[in-house]
Design a protein around this motif. Structure first.
Motif, PDB file in Angstrom:
ATOM      1  N   PRO A   1      10.965   5.005   2.707  1.00 48.90           N
ATOM      2  CA  PRO A   1      10.499   4.785   1.326  1.00 48.90           C
ATOM      3  C   PRO A   1       9.196   5.516   1.012  1.00 48.90           C
ATOM      4  O   PRO A   1       8.998   5.975  -0.122  1.00 48.90           O
ATOM      5  CB  PRO A   1      10.309   3.264   1.255  1.00 48.90           C
ATOM      6  N   MET A   2       8.289   5.627   1.993  1.00 54.33           N
ATOM      7  CA  MET A   2       7.047   6.352   1.755  1.00 54.33           C
ATOM      8  C   MET A   2       7.330   7.803   1.377  1.00 54.33           C
ATOM      9  O   MET A   2       6.728   8.335   0.431  1.00 54.33           O
ATOM     10  CB  MET A   2       6.161   6.298   2.996  1.00 54.33           C
ATOM     11  N   TYR A   3       8.241   8.433   2.095  1.00 55.55           N
ATOM     12  CA  TYR A   3       8.556   9.826   1.784  1.00 55.55           C
ATOM     13  C   TYR A   3       9.220   9.949   0.412  1.00 55.55           C
ATOM     14  O   TYR A   3       8.904  10.863  -0.362  1.00 55.55           O
ATOM     15  CB  TYR A   3       9.459  10.427   2.853  1.00 55.55           C
ATOM     16  N   LEU A   4      10.142   9.030   0.089  1.00 54.09           N
ATOM     17  CA  LEU A   4      10.809   9.075  -1.215  1.00 54.09           C
ATOM     18  C   LEU A   4       9.803   8.870  -2.345  1.00 54.09           C
ATOM     19  O   LEU A   4       9.886   9.531  -3.390  1.00 54.09           O
ATOM     20  CB  LEU A   4      11.905   8.010  -1.272  1.00 54.09           C
ATOM     21  N   LEU A   5       8.841   7.987  -2.130  1.00 58.90           N
ATOM     22  CA  LEU A   5       7.804   7.772  -3.138  1.00 58.90           C
ATOM     23  C   LEU A   5       6.898   8.989  -3.274  1.00 58.90           C
ATOM     24  O   LEU A   5       6.388   9.281  -4.361  1.00 58.90           O
ATOM     25  CB  LEU A   5       6.983   6.536  -2.772  1.00 58.90           C
ATOM     26  N   TYR A   6       6.691   9.701  -2.188  1.00 59.32           N
ATOM     27  CA  TYR A   6       5.937  10.952  -2.229  1.00 59.32           C
ATOM     28  C   TYR A   6       6.647  11.953  -3.143  1.00 59.32           C
ATOM     29  O   TYR A   6       6.010  12.642  -3.956  1.00 59.32           O
ATOM     30  CB  TYR A   6       5.797  11.498  -0.815  1.00 59.32           C
ATOM     31  N   GLU A   7       7.964  12.011  -3.018  1.00 58.20           N
ATOM     32  CA  GLU A   7       8.739  12.913  -3.882  1.00 58.20           C
ATOM     33  C   GLU A   7       8.653  12.466  -5.341  1.00 58.20           C
ATOM     34  O   GLU A   7       8.614  13.306  -6.245  1.00 58.20           O
ATOM     35  CB  GLU A   7      10.201  12.945  -3.425  1.00 58.20           C
ATOM     36  N   VAL A   8       8.612  11.159  -5.575  1.00 53.19           N
ATOM     37  CA  VAL A   8       8.459  10.665  -6.943  1.00 53.19           C
ATOM     38  C   VAL A   8       7.107  11.101  -7.517  1.00 53.19           C
ATOM     39  O   VAL A   8       7.012  11.511  -8.682  1.00 53.19           O
ATOM     40  CB  VAL A   8       8.581   9.127  -6.968  1.00 53.19           C
ATOM     41  N   GLY A   9       6.060  11.041  -6.696  1.00 57.13           N
ATOM     42  CA  GLY A   9       4.751  11.497  -7.146  1.00 57.13           C
ATOM     43  C   GLY A   9       4.748  12.979  -7.503  1.00 57.13           C
ATOM     44  O   GLY A   9       4.139  13.385  -8.506  1.00 57.13           O
ATOM     45  N   ILE A  10       5.430  13.793  -6.711  1.00 56.94           N
ATOM     46  CA  ILE A  10       5.536  15.225  -7.008  1.00 56.94           C
ATOM     47  C   ILE A  10       6.281  15.438  -8.322  1.00 56.94           C
ATOM     48  O   ILE A  10       5.912  16.296  -9.136  1.00 56.94           O
ATOM     49  CB  ILE A  10       6.232  15.955  -5.854  1.00 56.94           C
ATOM     50  N   LEU A  11       7.346  14.649  -8.536  1.00 54.92           N
ATOM     51  CA  LEU A  11       8.120  14.773  -9.779  1.00 54.92           C
ATOM     52  C   LEU A  11       7.251  14.471 -10.992  1.00 54.92           C
ATOM     53  O   LEU A  11       7.261  15.223 -11.978  1.00 54.92           O
ATOM     54  CB  LEU A  11       9.309  13.818  -9.728  1.00 54.92           C
ATOM     55  N   PHE A  12       6.463  13.407 -10.938  1.00 51.37           N
ATOM     56  CA  PHE A  12       5.564  13.085 -12.054  1.00 51.37           C
ATOM     57  C   PHE A  12       4.500  14.163 -12.211  1.00 51.37           C
ATOM     58  O   PHE A  12       4.075  14.475 -13.337  1.00 51.37           O
ATOM     59  CB  PHE A  12       4.921  11.728 -11.835  1.00 51.37           C
TER      60      PHE A  12
ATOM     61  N   VAL B   1       0.829  -1.210   0.000  1.00 51.28           N
ATOM     62  CA  VAL B   1       0.000   0.000   0.000  1.00 51.28           C
ATOM     63  C   VAL B   1       0.859   1.254   0.000  1.00 51.28           C
ATOM     64  O   VAL B   1       0.559   2.243  -0.687  1.00 51.28           O
ATOM     65  CB  VAL B   1      -0.956  -0.011   1.207  1.00 51.28           C
ATOM     66  N   ALA B   2       1.952   1.234   0.768  1.00 51.22           N
ATOM     67  CA  ALA B   2       2.827   2.407   0.839  1.00 51.22           C
ATOM     68  C   ALA B   2       3.419   2.753  -0.523  1.00 51.22           C
ATOM     69  O   ALA B   2       3.608   3.931  -0.848  1.00 51.22           O
ATOM     70  CB  ALA B   2       3.947   2.162   1.850  1.00 51.22           C
ATOM     71  N   PHE B   3       3.679   1.749  -1.332  1.00 52.52           N
ATOM     72  CA  PHE B   3       4.265   1.998  -2.648  1.00 52.52           C
ATOM     73  C   PHE B   3       3.249   2.565  -3.643  1.00 52.52           C
ATOM     74  O   PHE B   3       3.616   2.878  -4.783  1.00 52.52           O
ATOM     75  CB  PHE B   3       4.886   0.712  -3.203  1.00 52.52           C
ATOM     76  N   GLU B   4       1.994   2.693  -3.221  1.00 50.27           N
ATOM     77  CA  GLU B   4       0.982   3.322  -4.070  1.00 50.27           C
ATOM     78  C   GLU B   4       0.979   4.847  -3.919  1.00 50.27           C
ATOM     79  O   GLU B   4       0.196   5.527  -4.579  1.00 50.27           O
ATOM     80  CB  GLU B   4      -0.416   2.796  -3.711  1.00 50.27           C
ATOM     81  N   ILE B   5       1.841   5.375  -3.071  1.00 46.24           N
ATOM     82  CA  ILE B   5       1.857   6.819  -2.818  1.00 46.24           C
ATOM     83  C   ILE B   5       2.084   7.636  -4.087  1.00 46.24           C
ATOM     84  O   ILE B   5       1.422   8.671  -4.276  1.00 46.24           O
ATOM     85  CB  ILE B   5       2.903   7.162  -1.736  1.00 46.24           C
ATOM     86  N   PRO B   6       3.000   7.245  -4.992  1.00 38.22           N
ATOM     87  CA  PRO B   6       3.147   8.053  -6.215  1.00 38.22           C
ATOM     88  C   PRO B   6       1.857   8.156  -7.018  1.00 38.22           C
ATOM     89  O   PRO B   6       1.565   9.216  -7.584  1.00 38.22           O
ATOM     90  CB  PRO B   6       4.235   7.297  -7.001  1.00 38.22           C
ATOM     91  N   ILE B   7       1.080   7.076  -7.067  1.00 39.93           N
ATOM     92  CA  ILE B   7      -0.187   7.105  -7.807  1.00 39.93           C
ATOM     93  C   ILE B   7      -1.161   8.076  -7.144  1.00 39.93           C
ATOM     94  O   ILE B   7      -1.813   8.884  -7.814  1.00 39.93           O
ATOM     95  CB  ILE B   7      -0.809   5.696  -7.871  1.00 39.93           C
ATOM     96  N   ALA B   8      -1.265   7.996  -5.813  1.00 40.39           N
ATOM     97  CA  ALA B   8      -2.181   8.893  -5.099  1.00 40.39           C
ATOM     98  C   ALA B   8      -1.761  10.350  -5.269  1.00 40.39           C
ATOM     99  O   ALA B   8      -2.603  11.228  -5.505  1.00 40.39           O
ATOM    100  CB  ALA B   8      -2.212   8.520  -3.620  1.00 40.39           C
ATOM    101  N   THR B   9      -0.460  10.617  -5.152  1.00 38.10           N
ATOM    102  CA  THR B   9       0.035  11.992  -5.313  1.00 38.10           C
ATOM    103  C   THR B   9      -0.215  12.502  -6.720  1.00 38.10           C
ATOM    104  O   THR B   9      -0.659  13.648  -6.924  1.00 38.10           O
ATOM    105  CB  THR B   9       1.542  12.043  -4.999  1.00 38.10           C
ATOM    106  N   PHE B  10       0.049  11.653  -7.701  1.00 38.74           N
ATOM    107  CA  PHE B  10      -0.173  12.036  -9.099  1.00 38.74           C
ATOM    108  C   PHE B  10      -1.640  12.355  -9.361  1.00 38.74           C
ATOM    109  O   PHE B  10      -1.965  13.338 -10.030  1.00 38.74           O
ATOM    110  CB  PHE B  10       0.311  10.912 -10.014  1.00 38.74           C
ATOM    111  N   LEU B  11      -2.544  11.524  -8.837  1.00 33.26           N
ATOM    112  CA  LEU B  11      -3.974  11.744  -9.054  1.00 33.26           C
ATOM    113  C   LEU B  11      -4.439  13.044  -8.409  1.00 33.26           C
ATOM    114  O   LEU B  11      -5.277  13.762  -8.971  1.00 33.26           O
ATOM    115  CB  LEU B  11      -4.768  10.565  -8.503  1.00 33.26           C
ATOM    116  N   LEU B  12      -3.912  13.360  -7.223  1.00 36.98           N
ATOM    117  CA  LEU B  12      -4.289  14.609  -6.567  1.00 36.98           C
ATOM    118  C   LEU B  12      -3.875  15.815  -7.402  1.00 36.98           C
ATOM    119  O   LEU B  12      -4.623  16.790  -7.530  1.00 36.98           O
ATOM    120  CB  LEU B  12      -3.640  14.678  -5.182  1.00 36.98           C
ATOM    121  N   ILE B  13      -2.677  15.730  -7.996  1.00 39.60           N
ATOM    122  CA  ILE B  13      -2.194  16.851  -8.816  1.00 39.60           C
ATOM    123  C   ILE B  13      -2.939  16.907 -10.150  1.00 39.60           C
ATOM    124  O   ILE B  13      -3.365  17.974 -10.606  1.00 39.60           O
ATOM    125  CB  ILE B  13      -0.677  16.728  -9.036  1.00 39.60           C
ATOM    126  N   ALA B  14      -3.106  15.730 -10.785  1.00 42.12           N
ATOM    127  CA  ALA B  14      -3.744  15.697 -12.104  1.00 42.12           C
ATOM    128  C   ALA B  14      -5.206  16.111 -12.042  1.00 42.12           C
ATOM    129  O   ALA B  14      -5.730  16.721 -12.981  1.00 42.12           O
ATOM    130  CB  ALA B  14      -3.626  14.298 -12.704  1.00 42.12           C
TER     131      ALA B  14
END
Length: 259
Positions: free
Chosen positions: A227-238, A173-186
């Motif tokens: 890793p959750m925080y790093l994945l959050y940064e990946v979501g922001i990058l996308f 579930v934690a590795f889904e953070i980039p998807i959630a972050t991307f959807l919030l921005i998109a």
């Protein structure tokens, strides 16, 4: 029969058709899980041995796991095999869900939803693999080497299974953070700038989630929170990349309109 009765029957017909299709999709998903389970069950003990290897590799030579309940030698591998069957069947299950909802989506929604669906499955698998290959060895090495010398580590197979399944789910579930972050921005629910300003709160939130989803020790909490925080940064990058692409598309359309 009045016109209102005819309209009511016409309105109920599509609903019944959708319910029948939903039942059909659910049955296909259940059958797929059952077939995979039947294929894996003869190897249930080998599957459990594979999952237990990170702990067994850290125990002193001659140590072993124990079963404190009469049915545990049967139920623990059975439960694990069923979970693995569901884990393997996830792409097919999500495909059935996609086939059910896709007819009601617009073309632009389909173009966005399908890659996100595939990415979410891949990230969940990546989270489980990260837990097994990176987190478990460090975690079990810490647990087995910090206890008193006169204490023999003999873990119950059921307790171990519940422990690792919880971590598999938490990291998946934690590795889904980039998807959630991307959807919030998109979707426009938030912006890259707003998420960037909230980094201190996000870091705190990651450690709180790590505390809630992992055993009560700093090592496992950190191995999930970082890793959750790093994945959050990946979501922001996308999110930044998507914003730039939309900006370029808007500029290109404006140029075409002016021409």
């Amino acid at each position: 029969m009045s016109d209102s009765d005819d309209k009511q029957e016409l309105g109920q017909a599509p609903l019944i058709e959708h319910l029948i299709e939903l039942r059909s999709r659910l049955l296909r998903a259940v059958v797929a899980i059952f077939v995979i389970f039947l294929g894996l069950y003869p190897f249930a003990n080998e599957i459990y041995t594979f999952v237990a290897q990170p702990l067994m590799g850290m125990l002193p030579e001659g140590s072993q796991m124990i079963a404190t309940e009469v049915a545990s030698p049967f139920l623990a591998p059975f439960k694990l095999t069923l979970v693995v069957a569901v884990f393997i069947a996830i792409p097919y299950v999500l495909h059935q869900a996609w086939a059910f909802v896709a007819p009601g989506l617009y073309d632009n929604e389909k173009a966005l939803a399908l890659p996100l669906l595939a990415s979410s499955v891949g990230l969940f698998y990546a989270g489980a693999a990260f837990a097994y290959y990176a987190v478990f060895p460090l975690l079990f090495q810490f647990f087995t080497q910090t206890g008193p010398e006169n204490v023999a580590v003999m873990t119950d197979i059921n307790q171990y299974l519940n422990f690792v399944l919880k971590l598999f789910f938490a990291f998946g579930v934690a590795f889904e953070i980039p998807i959630a972050t991307f959807l919030l921005i998109a979707s426009g629910a938030t912006t890259v700038e707003s998420l960037s300003k909230k980094r201190p709160y996000i870091i705190l939130g990651c450690f709180v989630v790590g505390m809630l989803l992992t055993p009560p020790d700093v090592i496992s909490q950190s191995l999930l929170a970082i890793p959750m925080y790093l994945l959050y940064e990946v979501g922001i990058l996308f999110g930044r990349l998507v914003r730039r692409r939309r900006r370029k598309s808007a500029e290109a359309s404006e140029e075409r309109d002016e021409a």
